[in-house]
Design a protein around this motif. Structure first.
Motif, mmCIF file in Angstrom:
data_model
loop_
_atom_site.group_PDB
_atom_site.id
_atom_site.type_symbol
_atom_site.label_atom_id
_atom_site.label_comp_id
_atom_site.label_asym_id
_atom_site.label_seq_id
_atom_site.Cartn_x
_atom_site.Cartn_y
_atom_site.Cartn_z
ATOM 1 N N ASP A 65 0.819 -1.218 0.000
ATOM 2 C CA ASP A 65 0.000 0.000 0.000
ATOM 3 C C ASP A 65 0.847 1.259 0.000
ATOM 4 O OD1 ASP A 65 0.096 0.653 3.242
ATOM 5 O OD2 ASP A 65 -0.025 -1.480 2.804
ATOM 6 N N SER A 66 2.132 1.137 0.288
ATOM 7 C CA SER A 66 3.020 2.297 0.254
ATOM 8 C C SER A 66 3.783 2.409 -1.059
ATOM 9 C CB SER A 66 4.017 2.231 1.415
ATOM 10 O OG SER A 66 3.359 2.392 2.649
ATOM 11 N N LEU A 67 3.445 1.563 -2.017
ATOM 12 C CA LEU A 67 4.162 1.551 -3.290
ATOM 13 C C LEU A 67 3.323 2.095 -4.437
ATOM 14 C CD1 LEU A 67 5.925 -1.921 -2.968
ATOM 15 C CD2 LEU A 67 6.838 0.341 -2.427
ATOM 16 N N GLY A 68 2.275 2.846 -4.117
ATOM 17 C CA GLY A 68 1.499 3.528 -5.145
ATOM 18 C C GLY A 68 0.604 2.620 -5.968
ATOM 19 N N LEU A 69 -0.052 1.651 -5.328
ATOM 20 C CA LEU A 69 -0.991 0.795 -6.056
ATOM 21 C C LEU A 69 -2.158 1.625 -6.595
ATOM 22 C CD1 LEU A 69 -1.491 -2.532 -4.062
ATOM 23 C CD2 LEU A 69 -0.061 -2.109 -6.058
ATOM 24 N N ALA A 70 -2.506 1.400 -7.840
ATOM 25 C CA ALA A 70 -3.656 2.089 -8.439
ATOM 26 C C ALA A 70 -4.950 1.501 -7.887
ATOM 27 C CB ALA A 70 -3.621 1.939 -9.949
#
Length: 291
Positions: A65-70
């Motif tokens: 969730d901290s890796l920029g999931l669309a």
């Protein structure tokens, strides 16, 4: 050392972790520390460093969730479940961590493992000690408890769902509906008495549900005047702390260390002594309830 990369089949990306460990010593217990929303393995460094300075190996994953999931990423609806997989994945690959971190081989005590987390990370960590997510039909979902985990430290653990959630939380975070009845491993709950969350229609007492409703949560540390950052435990990387207080941060470090040492069988007197010291303080920063 960071990052240490661990395989994570089906995750879409390898799991990267930060490892903080003492430079000397052997037979060291492990704490797997789960971060809150939008944070990473590089946050909570002061807390991790404090534990490590007193003999613990601390492993911090960066969750998806901290890796920029669309929003339309097929993993997004399951990101809460993948968080739990991240934590168990760390335990599955302790040998890899031991091999990758210079000087760590042969120094890990695989029989003394704890989990910890803050906010969403506390919910993630709680699933490894027996908390379950209630399904849409109102029944508790699958157990994700891991027998390798002997204790937990749960900081600002979100409370019960259903009518207790605010409308935005109910809409966007349906997984935020825990059942604590099977949380049986020894656990310390830490809450702030001014932690008013937009996720709930209740007050700060929402963050004490895990203590009230689980058989394993033996102790509750309530910090006076504390909001969601508990004084700033996330460290200097996170500027959202609204209740900056170095003394409160120090208390969290000291109390959690004492609980870990006692609950993992390292020092039976560490936690009783911490409780006694807080009670005897002329101007205590909080109180401890036990059951």
């Amino acid at each position: 050392m960071r990052p240490v990369t661990l395989p994570a089949p089906g995750r879409g990306q390898d799991l990267q972790v930060r490892v903080t460990a003492p430079t000397t010593g052997s037979g060291m217990p492990v704490v797997v520390l789960s971060h809150g929303a939008t944070l990473t393995m590089d946050d909570y460094a002061p807390l991790a460093a404090h534990w490590a300075a007193h003999g613990f190996i601390v492993v911090q994953p960066t969750h998806l969730d901290s890796l920029g999931l669309a929003p339309d990423d097929p993993r997004t609806p399951r990101v809460w479940r993948i968080r739990t997989d991240d934590l168990t994945g760390v335990l599955d690959h302790l040998d890899t961590i031991e091999a990758e971190v210079p000087g760590l081989v042969g120094r890990i005590d695989h029989d003394r493992v704890a989990v910890a987390g803050h906010s969403w990370g506390a919910q993630s960590a709680s699933t490894l000690v027996g908390a379950r997510v209630v399904d849409a039909d109102g029944t508790p979902g699958e157990s994700m408890a891991d027998p390798r985990v002997r204790a937990a430290v749960l900081l600002c653990l979100p409370g019960t769902g259903g009518d207790d959630l605010s409308p935005p939380a109910a809409q966007h975070f349906p997984f935020m509906s825990p059942d604590f009845s099977e949380l049986k491993a020894p656990s310390l709950i830490v809450a702030g008495d001014r932690d008013q969350s937009p996720l709930t229609v209740r007050g700060p007492d929402w963050f004490t549900d895990g203590y009230r409703l689980s058989p394993g949560a033996t102790d509750l540390l309530t910090l006076f005047g504390a909001e969601h950052g508990l004084g700033g435990i996330q460290g200097s990387n996170d500027t959202r702390t609204t209740d900056e207080n170095p003394e409160r941060v120090a208390l969290v470090q000291q109390a959690t260390l004492a609980y870990l040492r006692t609950s993992l069988g390292l020092d039976a007197q560490a936690w009783p002594a911490a409780r006694e010291a807080l009670t005897a303080a002329a101007e205590p920063l909080g109180r401890i309830d036990s059951k």
